[in-house]
Design an enzyme around this catalytic site. Sequence first.
Site, PDB file in Angstrom:
ATOM      1  N   ARG A  22       0.912  -1.138   0.000  1.00 26.74           N
ATOM      2  CA  ARG A  22       0.000   0.000   0.000  1.00 26.74           C
ATOM      3  C   ARG A  22       0.957   1.195   0.000  1.00 26.74           C
ATOM      4  O   ARG A  22       1.702   1.409   0.965  1.00 26.74           O
ATOM      5  CB  ARG A  22      -0.868  -0.035   1.265  1.00 26.74           C
ATOM      6  CG  ARG A  22      -1.817   1.143   1.454  1.00 26.74           C
ATOM      7  CD  ARG A  22      -1.238   2.084   2.480  1.00 26.74           C
ATOM      8  NE  ARG A  22      -2.222   3.059   2.953  1.00 26.74           N
ATOM      9  CZ  ARG A  22      -1.878   4.198   3.519  1.00 26.74           C
ATOM     10  NH1 ARG A  22      -0.604   4.496   3.722  1.00 26.74           N
ATOM     11  NH2 ARG A  22      -2.793   5.038   3.948  1.00 26.74           N
TER      12      ARG A  22
ATOM     13  N   ASP B  72       2.078   4.759   0.355  1.00 26.77           N
ATOM     14  CA  ASP B  72       1.586   5.887   1.141  1.00 26.77           C
ATOM     15  C   ASP B  72       1.803   7.218   0.411  1.00 26.77           C
ATOM     16  O   ASP B  72       2.860   7.438  -0.197  1.00 26.77           O
ATOM     17  CB  ASP B  72       2.376   5.899   2.463  1.00 26.77           C
ATOM     18  CG  ASP B  72       1.875   6.942   3.445  1.00 26.77           C
ATOM     19  OD1 ASP B  72       0.766   6.770   3.954  1.00 26.77           O
ATOM     20  OD2 ASP B  72       2.609   7.922   3.695  1.00 26.77           O
TER      21      ASP B  72
ATOM     22  N   TYR C 161       2.348  13.198  -3.692  1.00 25.58           N
ATOM     23  CA  TYR C 161       3.230  14.304  -3.305  1.00 25.58           C
ATOM     24  C   TYR C 161       4.709  14.074  -3.608  1.00 25.58           C
ATOM     25  O   TYR C 161       5.565  14.783  -3.079  1.00 25.58           O
ATOM     26  CB  TYR C 161       3.083  14.573  -1.799  1.00 25.58           C
ATOM     27  CG  TYR C 161       1.668  14.479  -1.298  1.00 25.58           C
ATOM     28  CD1 TYR C 161       0.707  15.395  -1.735  1.00 25.58           C
ATOM     29  CD2 TYR C 161       1.271  13.471  -0.419  1.00 25.58           C
ATOM     30  CE1 TYR C 161      -0.609  15.297  -1.305  1.00 25.58           C
ATOM     31  CE2 TYR C 161      -0.039  13.375   0.018  1.00 25.58           C
ATOM     32  CZ  TYR C 161      -0.969  14.287  -0.431  1.00 25.58           C
ATOM     33  OH  TYR C 161      -2.267  14.188  -0.010  1.00 25.58           O
TER      34      TYR C 161
ATOM     35  N   GLU D 182      -2.375   5.040  -2.110  1.00 22.69           N
ATOM     36  CA  GLU D 182      -3.055   5.956  -1.212  1.00 22.69           C
ATOM     37  C   GLU D 182      -2.942   7.351  -1.825  1.00 22.69           C
ATOM     38  O   GLU D 182      -1.918   8.027  -1.687  1.00 22.69           O
ATOM     39  CB  GLU D 182      -2.442   5.980   0.190  1.00 22.69           C
ATOM     40  CG  GLU D 182      -3.356   6.716   1.149  1.00 22.69           C
ATOM     41  CD  GLU D 182      -2.700   7.738   2.071  1.00 22.69           C
ATOM     42  OE1 GLU D 182      -3.413   8.266   2.939  1.00 22.69           O
ATOM     43  OE2 GLU D 182      -1.497   8.034   1.939  1.00 22.69           O
TER      44      GLU D 182
ATOM     45  N   ASP E 198      -6.755   6.318  10.064  1.00 24.93           N
ATOM     46  CA  ASP E 198      -6.695   7.783  10.134  1.00 24.93           C
ATOM     47  C   ASP E 198      -8.058   8.343  10.525  1.00 24.93           C
ATOM     48  O   ASP E 198      -9.025   7.608  10.675  1.00 24.93           O
ATOM     49  CB  ASP E 198      -6.271   8.354   8.780  1.00 24.93           C
ATOM     50  CG  ASP E 198      -4.799   8.069   8.477  1.00 24.93           C
ATOM     51  OD1 ASP E 198      -3.985   8.068   9.426  1.00 24.93           O
ATOM     52  OD2 ASP E 198      -4.480   7.839   7.306  1.00 24.93           O
TER      53      ASP E 198
HETATM   54  C1  NOJ Z   1      -0.870   8.586   5.369  1.00 26.06           C
HETATM   55  C2  NOJ Z   1      -1.113   7.643   6.504  1.00 26.06           C
HETATM   56  O1  NOJ Z   1      -2.330   6.968   6.292  1.00 26.06           O
HETATM   57  C3  NOJ Z   1      -1.135   8.449   7.789  1.00 26.06           C
HETATM   58  O2  NOJ Z   1      -1.448   7.624   8.879  1.00 26.06           O
HETATM   59  C4  NOJ Z   1       0.189   9.143   7.964  1.00 26.06           C
HETATM   60  O3  NOJ Z   1       0.132   9.962   9.119  1.00 26.06           O
HETATM   61  C5  NOJ Z   1       0.510  10.000   6.751  1.00 26.06           C
HETATM   62  N1  NOJ Z   1       0.408   9.240   5.541  1.00 26.06           N
HETATM   63  C6  NOJ Z   1       1.896  10.595   6.842  1.00 26.06           C
HETATM   64  O4  NOJ Z   1       2.837   9.586   6.855  1.00 26.06           O
END
Ligand code: NOJ
Length: 546
Positions: A198, A200, A204, A242, A308
């Site tokens: 996955r 992240d 960006y 993501e 999150d």
């Molecule tokens: C996305 C993640 O889902 C989150 O938990 C994290 O704080 C941020 N990326 C920054 O790494």
Amino acid sequence: MSELWYKDAVFYELNIRAFMDSNNDGHGDIKGLISKLDYLKDLGIDCIWLLPIYPSPGRDDGYDIKDFYNINPDYGTLDDFKELIKQAHDRDLRVIADLVLNHISDEHPWFIEGRSNPDSPYHDYFVWSDDPAKYPEARIIFIDTEISNWTWCNQAGKYYWHRFFSHQPDLNFHNKEVQNEIKNVIKFWLDLGLDGFRADAVPYLFEREGTNCENLPETHVYLKELRKFIDENYEDKILLAEANQWPEDLGPYFGNGDEFHMAFHFPLMPRMFMAIKRENNSAIIDIIKRTPEIPANCQWTTFLRNHDELTLEMCTDEERDYMYNEYARDRQMKLNLGIRRRLVPLLDRDFRKIELMYAMLLALPGSPIIYYGDEIGMGDNIYLGDRAGVRTPMQWNEDRNAGFSKCKPSKLYAPVITDPDYNYNAVNVESQQNLPSSMFNWLKDMIVIRKKYKILSRGDLNFLHSNNRRVLSFYLEYENEYMLCVFNLAATDQPVKIDLKQFQGYKPLEIFGQTELPKIGKSAYFLMLARYGYYVFYLIKNKAET
Ligand code: NOJ
């Protein structure tokens, strides 16, 4: 399983720290997870997504990595990890893990060396500037903690760029060495048997003046390179994106089937919550209509909650206000642009609503992800900091610390949920496994049904016209088979007449009870739905009519 296994798979997201503690030190670990693989198999899970497993100072629950090539010592060792993969594969379970490529911890040796020595090759691994006003169009993501995407570094005598916490410097993807480093990381873990990542925060990776530094073409070029590298060297591995973006911007992450295999459908999720509050199907219909077609070898990933806050980034200001009003009355529940609550508290512990939301999740396009604990309806603790309140220990039984660990309760990485409504004495795996009508057993049955009918995962969705906006109705089509799905979004019973002319002569077969309904005729089909009720029908072709 076929090459496209992920298109039909049910995913389960968990943080090793929160799942099961085998050595009673208060932190979950890999051995603990191994002891619970049979539980996940029994629930019907096909693929586990592990939150970051790497050594980390833990200021962002592991998303701040300080060593890409090892296991967080709280969780175990590389040998434990190999054993986890073996044990999972023996059970036909796959395992993917977070690949955090956009940023690292400021305790990572690359940053420690790069910031103190401008001549070091690591200096250029980061994005530096003398001017903190550079890239002004890039938004701040963690608005509750950060005031800028630039932070001053005394040692370097300039500012470094970070899209998340200031202790997480972004890597500079304009640097070829950085690009190669990430390939090496991918290779290391895939060689150990991991089934994919996955990835992240992928929007960006690159920055460019005059843009908002999100979804840039150069980012897609690089991501395609990673995919090519994986395809050329491995089989059956997946990349899940993501990218918290609008549907139009999500489409390119699939490329022509040569970038990501999967991407989270971020905009759909809050609209499912909106729809059941507004008692109106338009939010879901509009966003699905805005969703681009994706290549045949790709799949959406859908979810109701994750680790999150329930993100409202892909909402208009008006929609966000509405969601805060309805779902975050208490200020403590808000975090950044979102709501830090778990699924069942959000749905007022109303099992009708919970069933409805899960039923929609399993019928709407995409492969579903279940967040650990949401299969038993765990509660949250909005008084813990940041997102910790939705990351409390898994509740296995009514023993000490909910069966998660035998340590002293004060040693736990986070307190278990003890509030009366969600107390682990009542809300736990063991009690739900023993109760035929529990949420756990209901969800398990739903997953069996989902797997029995491939249309539910592969079907193309077509909305149906009806006379009642409180009811969401659509049919799914896959290889000349059809499924009719009808959901009452309202807190009251609702009649609905659905235009099913095209299915004249078919008989709806209700898939849970296998009950046949009267044949579909020329006039609109009438159904009565209980509050938050739903039907999923397989449409049987009447031979006499063909
Ligand atoms: C996305 C993640 O889902 C989150 O938990 C994290 O704080 C941020 N990326 C920054 O790494």
